[in-house]
Design an enzyme around this catalytic site. Sequence first.
Site, PDB file in Angstrom:
ATOM      1  N   ASP A 285       0.972  -1.282   0.071  1.00 46.91           N
ATOM      2  CA  ASP A 285       0.229  -0.045  -0.198  1.00 46.91           C
ATOM      3  C   ASP A 285       1.017   1.369   0.058  1.00 46.91           C
ATOM      4  O   ASP A 285       2.141   1.219   0.309  1.00 46.91           O
ATOM      5  CB  ASP A 285      -0.810   0.142   1.143  1.00 46.91           C
ATOM      6  CG  ASP A 285      -2.070  -0.836   1.217  1.00 46.91           C
ATOM      7  OD1 ASP A 285      -2.015  -1.659   0.212  1.00 46.91           O
ATOM      8  OD2 ASP A 285      -2.931  -0.799   2.093  1.00 46.91           O
ATOM      9  N   ASP A 286       0.025   2.293  -0.269  1.00 46.76           N
ATOM     10  CA  ASP A 286       0.628   3.605  -0.026  1.00 46.76           C
ATOM     11  C   ASP A 286       1.801   4.441  -1.059  1.00 46.76           C
ATOM     12  O   ASP A 286       2.185   5.366  -0.946  1.00 46.76           O
ATOM     13  CB  ASP A 286       1.224   4.041   1.256  1.00 46.76           C
ATOM     14  CG  ASP A 286       0.057   3.620   2.265  1.00 46.76           C
ATOM     15  OD1 ASP A 286      -0.960   3.550   1.746  1.00 46.76           O
ATOM     16  OD2 ASP A 286       0.402   3.851   3.477  1.00 46.76           O
ATOM     17  N   HIS A 336      -5.712   2.935  -3.828  1.00 48.42           N
ATOM     18  CA  HIS A 336      -5.872   3.207  -2.341  1.00 48.42           C
ATOM     19  C   HIS A 336      -6.408   4.473  -2.054  1.00 48.42           C
ATOM     20  O   HIS A 336      -5.831   5.428  -1.178  1.00 48.42           O
ATOM     21  CB  HIS A 336      -4.535   2.940  -1.797  1.00 48.42           C
ATOM     22  CG  HIS A 336      -4.197   2.736  -0.465  1.00 48.42           C
ATOM     23  ND1 HIS A 336      -5.336   1.931   0.306  1.00 48.42           N
ATOM     24  CD2 HIS A 336      -3.514   3.367   0.488  1.00 48.42           C
ATOM     25  CE1 HIS A 336      -4.833   1.986   1.517  1.00 48.42           C
ATOM     26  NE2 HIS A 336      -3.728   2.753   1.622  1.00 48.42           N
ATOM     27  N   HIS A 340      -5.552   9.191   0.380  1.00 49.54           N
ATOM     28  CA  HIS A 340      -5.430   8.889   1.827  1.00 49.54           C
ATOM     29  C   HIS A 340      -6.364   9.114   2.842  1.00 49.54           C
ATOM     30  O   HIS A 340      -5.744   8.922   4.026  1.00 49.54           O
ATOM     31  CB  HIS A 340      -3.966   8.407   2.352  1.00 49.54           C
ATOM     32  CG  HIS A 340      -3.798   7.226   2.915  1.00 49.54           C
ATOM     33  ND1 HIS A 340      -3.953   6.746   4.557  1.00 49.54           N
ATOM     34  CD2 HIS A 340      -3.292   5.824   2.678  1.00 49.54           C
ATOM     35  CE1 HIS A 340      -3.705   5.792   4.609  1.00 49.54           C
ATOM     36  NE2 HIS A 340      -3.072   5.140   3.690  1.00 49.54           N
ATOM     37  N   HIS A 427       3.871  -2.385   2.850  1.00 48.77           N
ATOM     38  CA  HIS A 427       3.646  -1.020   2.469  1.00 48.77           C
ATOM     39  C   HIS A 427       4.709  -0.981   1.740  1.00 48.77           C
ATOM     40  O   HIS A 427       6.009  -0.942   2.062  1.00 48.77           O
ATOM     41  CB  HIS A 427       3.484   0.119   3.615  1.00 48.77           C
ATOM     42  CG  HIS A 427       2.314   0.075   4.305  1.00 48.77           C
ATOM     43  ND1 HIS A 427       2.157  -0.748   5.512  1.00 48.77           N
ATOM     44  CD2 HIS A 427       1.038   0.637   4.251  1.00 48.77           C
ATOM     45  CE1 HIS A 427       1.011  -0.450   5.654  1.00 48.77           C
ATOM     46  NE2 HIS A 427       0.267   0.472   5.063  1.00 48.77           N
TER      47      HIS A 427
HETATM   48 NI    NI Z   1      -2.677   3.151   3.357  1.00 44.25          NI
END
Ligand code: NI
Length: 475
Positions: A285-286, A336, A340, A427
């Site tokens: 993620d991210d 995603h 955020h 991540h």
């Molecule tokens: Ni995230």
Amino acid sequence: MKFKLVVLLLATVLLTAGCAEKTINDKNADDHIQTYVKNSTYPELEIETEIGEYDTYKYAIHFPRSKQENINKVIKQLVTAQKEDFIQAAMKVTPKKDSFSELLLDYKVTNISDTLLSIAFTHNENIYGQESKKQVYTVNFDRKSGKPITLTDLFTDDTSLQKLARLSQNVILQDPKAMKLSNVSDVMDGTKPEIDTFNAFSFSNTTMDIYLKEKQIGPKELGPYKIQIPLSDLNGILAKAYSDSLELKIPTETEILSKTTGGKENKPPKSALTPGVKYVALTFDDGPHHQLTPRILDILKKHQAKATFYVLGNRVEYYPEIVKRTVDEGHEIGSHSWSHPKLTSLKPTELAQQINQTSNSIEKITGKPPATLRPPYGAVNDAVKRSIKGPIVNWSVDTLDWKHHNKEKVKQIVRQTTHDGSIILMHDIQKASADALEDIIVSLSKQGYHFVTVSQLLQLGDHPDRYVGKVYTNG
Ligand code: NI
């Protein structure tokens, strides 16, 4: 099958394949042995046949003869050794009246060019009173030098064998027929990265074929299992200089790239995933992150593992080339959100913007919208479920890489909580995860896990195709 019939069938094949026939006056020939040479469909090859008929054993062997004597010598050695082994074994038994032992050795030219000659011999042996034996032997020649090619000749470096083993395992594990007869641990046991395992190989125009021995990966019914690996998967495994000189048509990275960016689906058909085999989805993620994401992609590539990247729209804008590479290497891109936020606390217009802007920006680069959504913090409500035309995917294994910043802790959590169908959260902006990844892949592989994208995992879980708005934490 009666031996006479076999000979008759072979004679038919030879007659249709060949033209003028000449009998060799072999000085060793006696009444029991006949030898023939015929033309084959390949102008540069003749077919040599030797038929031996004795009371207690009979054999028919066929092999090609080229204009290159050093090639002929190697082939002759191979077939003679097989014949002599058979005769020795056959002489040790005493068949009943009207019974006999038999050997049929036939061959197929799987590739022939100015540079390469690739031949697969099928050895079918019945020693009276014993279990029948079938095995494939191969020979490959560099026709320019006339020298036989071994597997190690072809390899790029000492990781090639490992990679070839892994590719082979994937092919077998995804073959429902094989998996019906065998199981994961027998397959893994029989395909360890050892030269002897992969020794029998040949090339077609599009694949490298590896022939395993009977009972190597499962029961006898599986036969000498043939693994077919597309040449395009051998990029980086076979030494380029060698494959070039053999004129093996291995597509280059750019050719593969232009093929996969044509908007085509990367995921394999549903049947490609075999129920009963353990799968996990690694998710990151991210990102994208300018350093860590490429590093993670390198590790995944090295181990032939697939993963899913839940990217942030506002980062995609900065790193389109990383997103493109991710997709080109067979991984999946998920959304995603744009920046955020906790989606459950947004106004409808803000929510729509977070989702749509991200989808558009991903589609612009990859040619298709994100496959699934992972909401930041895993926060979901009905509005979020309605906002996307695909499933919502959370996780079942949380590595807490952002909290501990510790690769050992990441490995420990994965080791203790992963099971079949797990979706593992990491991540690609966390160094701890990038650092832990290779060890995680190696240790899960050893336990028989395969690494697939989230969409593949959901397919495998036999979830209905229309899973819009559903939340998944497992395959
Ligand atoms: Ni995230």
